[in-house]
Every structure is written in C-alpha cells, then in structure tokens.
Write an enzyme that holds these catalytic residues in place. Sequence first.
Site, PDB file in Angstrom:
ATOM      1  N   ARG A 166       0.769  -1.220  -0.171  1.00  0.00           N
ATOM      2  CA  ARG A 166       0.140  -0.083   0.352  1.00  0.00           C
ATOM      3  C   ARG A 166       1.012   1.536   0.360  1.00  0.00           C
ATOM      4  O   ARG A 166       1.431   1.295   0.952  1.00  0.00           O
ATOM      5  CB  ARG A 166      -1.043  -0.489   0.920  1.00  0.00           C
ATOM      6  N   HIS A 207      -7.340   0.832  -6.886  1.00  0.00           N
ATOM      7  CA  HIS A 207      -7.538  -0.027  -5.002  1.00  0.00           C
ATOM      8  C   HIS A 207      -7.985  -1.245  -5.778  1.00  0.00           C
ATOM      9  O   HIS A 207      -9.501  -1.127  -5.311  1.00  0.00           O
ATOM     10  CB  HIS A 207      -9.010   0.388  -4.257  1.00  0.00           C
ATOM     11  N   GLN A 238     -10.508  -4.115  -3.207  1.00  0.00           N
ATOM     12  CA  GLN A 238     -11.678  -3.333  -2.443  1.00  0.00           C
ATOM     13  C   GLN A 238     -12.703  -3.603  -3.995  1.00  0.00           C
ATOM     14  O   GLN A 238     -13.108  -4.516  -3.853  1.00  0.00           O
ATOM     15  CB  GLN A 238     -11.442  -1.871  -2.225  1.00  0.00           C
ATOM     16  N   ASP A 276     -16.677   7.295  -1.568  1.00  0.00           N
ATOM     17  CA  ASP A 276     -16.220   7.269  -0.896  1.00  0.00           C
ATOM     18  C   ASP A 276     -15.612   8.031  -0.592  1.00  0.00           C
ATOM     19  O   ASP A 276     -15.980   9.122  -0.934  1.00  0.00           O
ATOM     20  CB  ASP A 276     -14.868   6.092  -1.847  1.00  0.00           C
ATOM     21  N   CYS A 278     -16.351   1.665   0.609  1.00  0.00           N
ATOM     22  CA  CYS A 278     -15.079   0.870   1.113  1.00  0.00           C
ATOM     23  C   CYS A 278     -14.670   0.795   2.429  1.00  0.00           C
ATOM     24  O   CYS A 278     -13.751   0.275   3.184  1.00  0.00           O
ATOM     25  CB  CYS A 278     -14.413   1.196  -0.226  1.00  0.00           C
ATOM     26  N   ARG A 327     -13.692  -8.412   1.699  1.00  0.00           N
ATOM     27  CA  ARG A 327     -12.136  -8.305   1.191  1.00  0.00           C
ATOM     28  C   ARG A 327     -11.444  -9.611   1.592  1.00  0.00           C
ATOM     29  O   ARG A 327     -11.071 -10.618   1.160  1.00  0.00           O
ATOM     30  CB  ARG A 327     -11.400  -7.742   1.994  1.00  0.00           C
TER      31      ARG A 327
HETATM   32  N1  NVA Z   1      -9.923   6.540  -0.921  1.00  0.00           N
HETATM   33  C1  NVA Z   1      -9.548   6.431  -0.280  1.00  0.00           C
HETATM   34  C2  NVA Z   1      -9.685   5.028  -0.169  1.00  0.00           C
HETATM   35  C3  NVA Z   1      -9.422   4.527   1.182  1.00  0.00           C
HETATM   36  C4  NVA Z   1      -9.601   2.602   0.885  1.00  0.00           C
HETATM   37  C5  NVA Z   1      -8.587   6.599   0.086  1.00  0.00           C
HETATM   38  O1  NVA Z   1      -6.974   6.198  -0.116  1.00  0.00           O
HETATM   39  O2  NVA Z   1      -7.597   6.872   1.238  1.00  0.00           O
HETATM   40  N1   CP Z   2     -11.710   0.586   2.511  1.00  0.00           N
HETATM   41  C1   CP Z   2     -10.269   0.022   3.219  1.00  0.00           C
HETATM   42  O1   CP Z   2      -9.160  -0.200   2.232  1.00  0.00           O
HETATM   43  O2   CP Z   2      -9.933  -0.371   4.037  1.00  0.00           O
HETATM   44  P1   CP Z   2      -8.269   0.129   4.915  1.00  0.00           P
HETATM   45  O3   CP Z   2      -7.721   1.354   4.590  1.00  0.00           O
HETATM   46  O4   CP Z   2      -8.806   0.366   6.074  1.00  0.00           O
HETATM   47  O5   CP Z   2      -7.446  -0.667   5.210  1.00  0.00           O
END
Ligand code: NVA
Ligand code: CP
Length: 301
Positions: A102, A129, A132, A219, A259, A287
């Site tokens: 990540r 992502h 997800q 989101d 998500c 997930r």
């Molecule tokens: N768009 C959000 C998704 C979090 C799971 C982010 O990147 O923070």
């Molecule tokens: N939806 C998602 O990826 O959640 P986290 O940021 O908690 O991993």
Amino acid sequence: MDHLLKMLDLSSKEIEDILNLADQLKYEQKHGMAHQVLEGRTLAMIFQKSSTRTRVSFEVGMYQLGGHALFLSSDDIQLGRGEPTEDTARVLSRYCDGIMIRTFDQEEVEELAHFGTIPIINGLTDFAHPCQVLADLMTIREFKGRLDGLKVAFIGDGNNMMNSTIVGCLKSRMNVAVACPEGYDPDPQVLDYAAQVGHFEMYRDPRGAARGADVVITDVWASMGQEEEAQQRLLDFRGFTVGDEVMRYAKPDAMVLHCLPAHRGEEITAEVLEAHSAEIFEEAENRLHAQKAVLVKLLGR
Ligand code: NVA
Ligand code: CP
C-alpha cells in the site's frame, strides 16, 4: 495472471475466475472446511499508509490458507529511509513468496513487479484499489445474483476507488455512470479505456448518475495523503453527498457500497449508511474472501 497491480491488467475472464474462487472459499470457510493450500508460503505486506481492513484481511487470509504474513510498516523498514524499491524487490523476492504493498505512487508498485521475481499485489495506491473493487464486485453479485447489465453509479472524487470501479465494472459488462465536481475527474487513462468500451457516462450532477442505478457507490472526498486539501474539498464537493435526495433517483431496491472508512455527513449521510449497512459490512467482509482468491491464484503452487 502474474500480479494484481490494477484492474486494467485483468481480463474479464480473470475477474470472473477470482470471483468464483472467492465464493467457493467463502462457502468453505463458513462451513468449517479447511483450505490450507498456502502452507509454508509467506506474504510480505508493506504499508506506507494506514489501514484497518486491508491489513487485517490479508493477515487473517494468509493464516486461514495455512501461510504466514509479515506486516512491514515503511517507518520500520529501510524503504522508508530511502533504500530503492528495486533493491527492496530483489531482497524480499529471496525470502518471501509474494508482496502486498500500500503506497502512494502506482509507479512504485509497477517497479516492484519489474524488479522482483515474486507476485506483487496492489493494496491501494493513489491510482488504484483493485482488491477493494474485486470485493465490491463479489458483493454486488451476491446481493443481485449477477453483474451483467446492472447500472453502477459512483458519486464523488475521481480517486483510486472511482478509477478501479470504472474499469472493474466495465470489464464485468456493467453500465457505469460517475458524477464528480469539475477538477476531480478520474484518471485520463481510465477515461480513455471507458471511451473505448462505451457503457460509460460522466455527470457533474449526482442525480444524473444515480438515475436508475442498481448500485450507488461513494468514497471519501479527501483520500490518504490529501489531508491538507480537506477543507477546500468540503466546499468543492458540496451537493455530492449520497443521501435520501440522491437515492430517490436510483432504483427503489438499489444497494449502496462504501469501501470504508466513511465520513458520515460528508460523502454519505449516516441514515443512508445505516440503511445499507448489510451490504456495506458484507462488502468489508468480502475483502477477506476476494483477497484469499487472489492469494491462491498468485501464490498457490
Ligand atoms: N480513497 C481512499 C480509500 C481508502 C480505503 C483513500 O485512498 O484514502
Ligand atoms: N477499504 C480499505 O481499504 O480499508 P483500509 O484503509 O482500512 O484498509
């Protein structure tokens, strides 16, 4: 399939195969059937951003499959102190059987795949992502019985989630409509892909996108790494909240996905989130199952 870097890399058949395996693994787990097909396998998990779902579901998933997962915060490994990605990739490839990462820049994930010799899984970048969206597709199929021909409306920021949703849904033969304020469009690469496929519409008014939708997705307005823009974004996204007003345009039996984490009162009202909590928390659970399917496909012998 050698890696999971972004939805654009997957074929429709590969997506369907992952979803079928995910359903099977979910069934097996619910019925107490062991499936320790990754015994002796190790997944390195590099996190340059926070996570609840991704971290826990990958770690639990590897455990349930008989393997092991290593949590590597970038604060604690040399990558965070400037060791090049290409060296990290070559070193971890000699200890582990796969890497989940990540991070911010999609290039970093692509670079790991280029220099490493083991499967790489994108656990979220600024661009994509995919884990997800596989869980989202699994959830839609579970609740609606199919994907083909359904209409998905994504309302909000043209971020990693919107990018991957557009591609994943189009590859699953769905119709996609998005609504985002000017200046917050999805990535041009994704818009090019959508223009080639068709079955895609873009609106500046959430109600246009929501009209007749079977699934409404949203989101956060400020993603991880955009904290300093949060105040400006609150102004720019005014009118884009998924609440009763927007939901009136969707089909009466429309489902809602998020998500998570959610900001109640911003991108979604507390009322809509609670009314659709059955879908949203099943989505969170999925997930685990969808990623286990990815792990079996990529790390299985
Ligand atoms: N768009 C959000 C998704 C979090 C799971 C982010 O990147 O923070
Ligand atoms: N939806 C998602 O990826 O959640 P986290 O940021 O908690 O991993």
